[in-house]
Design an enzyme around this catalytic site. Structure first.
Site, PDB file in Angstrom:
ATOM      1  N   ASP A  82       0.828  -1.203   0.000  1.00 41.41           N
ATOM      2  CA  ASP A  82       0.000   0.000   0.000  1.00 41.41           C
ATOM      3  C   ASP A  82       0.861   1.250   0.000  1.00 41.41           C
ATOM      4  O   ASP A  82       1.454   1.614   1.016  1.00 41.41           O
ATOM      5  CB  ASP A  82      -0.909  -0.009   1.228  1.00 41.41           C
ATOM      6  CG  ASP A  82      -1.905   1.136   1.226  1.00 41.41           C
ATOM      7  OD1 ASP A  82      -2.057   1.790   0.174  1.00 41.41           O
ATOM      8  OD2 ASP A  82      -2.531   1.375   2.269  1.00 41.41           O
TER       9      ASP A  82
ATOM     10  N   ASP B 218      -1.236   5.306  -7.154  1.00 42.28           N
ATOM     11  CA  ASP B 218      -1.599   4.501  -5.993  1.00 42.28           C
ATOM     12  C   ASP B 218      -1.603   3.018  -6.344  1.00 42.28           C
ATOM     13  O   ASP B 218      -2.371   2.572  -7.195  1.00 42.28           O
ATOM     14  CB  ASP B 218      -2.987   4.940  -5.504  1.00 42.28           C
ATOM     15  CG  ASP B 218      -3.433   4.230  -4.237  1.00 42.28           C
ATOM     16  OD1 ASP B 218      -2.578   3.652  -3.548  1.00 42.28           O
ATOM     17  OD2 ASP B 218      -4.637   4.258  -3.945  1.00 42.28           O
TER      18      ASP B 218
END
Length: 453
Positions: free
Chosen positions: A106, A324
């Site tokens: 992440d 992302d």
């Protein structure tokens, strides 16, 4: 709620503690597995799940920027209907002897953590719980350590002195209201290999001592295929920061295949494994910072072109753009999305359609001739500062010939933020140069990179 958190901390500091040594950094690599790999799902179902995950991720990233507490896991949540919301799982091993963990990669968060025994109140996971008592190299962080005092909510926080050799207990809240609580500790992390645990030839693989959260209370929208999170954000607790590397990179294979992907940490930022690259030059664009969301990686997006037409959208509409790893597909502010949608509709020239059960709405009905001749689709280019990222067709177009429907894999979301997701990054080697704040990317055969591990 505050009394409950204090009670958790009281329980946690009662567990035993060892002293803490620290070791250095280097170049490490690990395999990644897509969250839906091996589930036997048809391609339309994979796309449907991907679209739901993107919307959940976008909501939670937005929530984290307004949360009073640090959103350590900014964005991981549920898409509903039993859909997993993590994206790529990083296979590592922790402890001595090494035990396997599966951590969600992440780039939108910082903390590295995994569930640990004894688990007082935890989510179900497929792998055995990590047992600190079974590791000869595990060491809980002492309560008085500077790293413990730097945390926002620990047993040493709030002006209290727990004294002695008691351990550093933490409670962290997330943007989706999930919570993890446990001990901050250090142990040996083993990178590379199949990380099946046990007593294999671990000495031949890279090992680093890292600080991590050993979670004993973990509640919320976590999934059984993960054991925790590997934060790759900009903060001091992230994996890149702890390894003291100046760069990291990843290369995602197609989500429609079950091939492993690769993440590397360290090495020269310009080292893009040229033997696995396809035609096309390596491009570079600045990585920007935003104090309101300090963990995220921002880009300077100037505009978008569909085919040869640059959309008449003011550059200000792209001022909040992030790349992302934890978002599945690229989402655009509603006004930008509508402009993209209108231009694709004008250039494709096919009647509108839909993909049943999917959140995608930029879809077209395919003629029967599509069974033997693919319809033409205009190119899609992201104009970044110093780079034009022209996406391969497979990174933004999905075709279901059985249903005779074709969709452009993009989505809209409220707000002003553009999120470049991992579907658009497939088979692209993406390198984060942390020292010089630059992002480099080039088309690549990602499975060839995995073979070089």
């Amino acid at each position: 709620m505050k009394n409950q958190l204090v009670a958790l901390l009281v329980l946690l500091i009662a567990l035993p503690v060892r002293a803490v040594p620290v070791s250095g950094a280097g170049v490490v690599a690990a395999l990644l597995t897509h969250a839906d790999a091996g589930r036997g799902l048809a391609t339309p179902e994979l796309v449907r799940r991907m679209a739901h995950r993107a919307r959940a991720r976008r909501r939670l990233l937005s929530a984290s920027s307004h949360d009073e507490r640090p959103a350590v896991r900014a964005g991981l949540g549920t898409g509903g209907g039993g859909i997993v919301t993590n994206e790529y799982l990083m296979r590592l091993a922790v402890g001595t002897p090494p035990r396997p963990v599966a951590l969600t990669l992440d780039t939108g968060s910082d903390l590295v953590w995994t569930q640990c025994a004894p688990c007082r109140d935890c989510f179900h996971q497929g792998l055995p719980l990590l047992d600190p008592a079974a590791s000869s190299t595990y060491a809980a962080l002492p309560c008085g350590a500077a790293r413990c005092r730097a945390l926002p909510f620990t047993s040493c926080g709030g002006g209290r002195s727990w004294g002695g050799n008691r351990s550093c207990a933490y409670v962290y809240h997330y943007g989706d209201k999930s919570v993890t609580a446990g001990k901050i500790a250090t142990d040996r992390f083993t990178f590379g290999g199949d990380n099946g645990g046990g007593n294999g030839d671990g000495d031949s693989l890279p090992m680093r001592r890292l600080t991590f959260g050993c979670g004993h209370f973990n509640k919320g929208v976590f999934q059984s295929n993960e054991t925790g999170i590997a934060g790759f954000g900009r903060g001091r607790w992230s994996l890149p920061s702890q390894l003291n590397v100046t760069s990291f990179s990843y290369c995602f294979t197609s989500m429609f295949e079950s091939k492993s992907s690769l993440v590397t940490l360290g090495g020269e930022p310009a080292e893009l494994y040229s033997h696995a690259h396809l035609s096309g030059e390596v491009q570079t664009t600045p990585l920007l910072k935003n104090p309101s969301q300090p963990s995220l990686y921002f880009l300077s997006l100037k505009g978008i072109s569909v085919g040869k037409t640059r959309l008449p959208v003011p550059e200000a509409k792209f001022r909040s753009t992030i790349i992302d790893s934890g978002a599945s597909i690229t989402t655009l502010p509603e006004q930008v999305y509508e402009a993209v949608k209108a231009e694709f509709a004008a250039q494709v020239g096919l009647p509108p359609s839909g993909l049943e059960g999917s959140a995608l709405d930029l879809c077209f009905a395919l003629p029967v001739t599509a069974l033997w001749r693919r319809p033409a689709v205009p190119s899609l280019t992201l104009h970044l500062e110093g780079a034009d990222w022209e996406l391969p067709r497979g990174n933004y177009v999905f075709e279901d010939l059985g249903a005779r429907v074709m969709c452009v894999v993009l989505d809209a979301a409220p707000g002003e933020q553009t999120v470049i997701g991992n579907f658009q990054q497939q088979n692209t080697h993406v390198v984060y140069d942390l020292e010089n704040d630059r992002l480099s990317f080039a088309p690549a055969r990602c499975d060839s990179l995995v073979a070089s591990l």
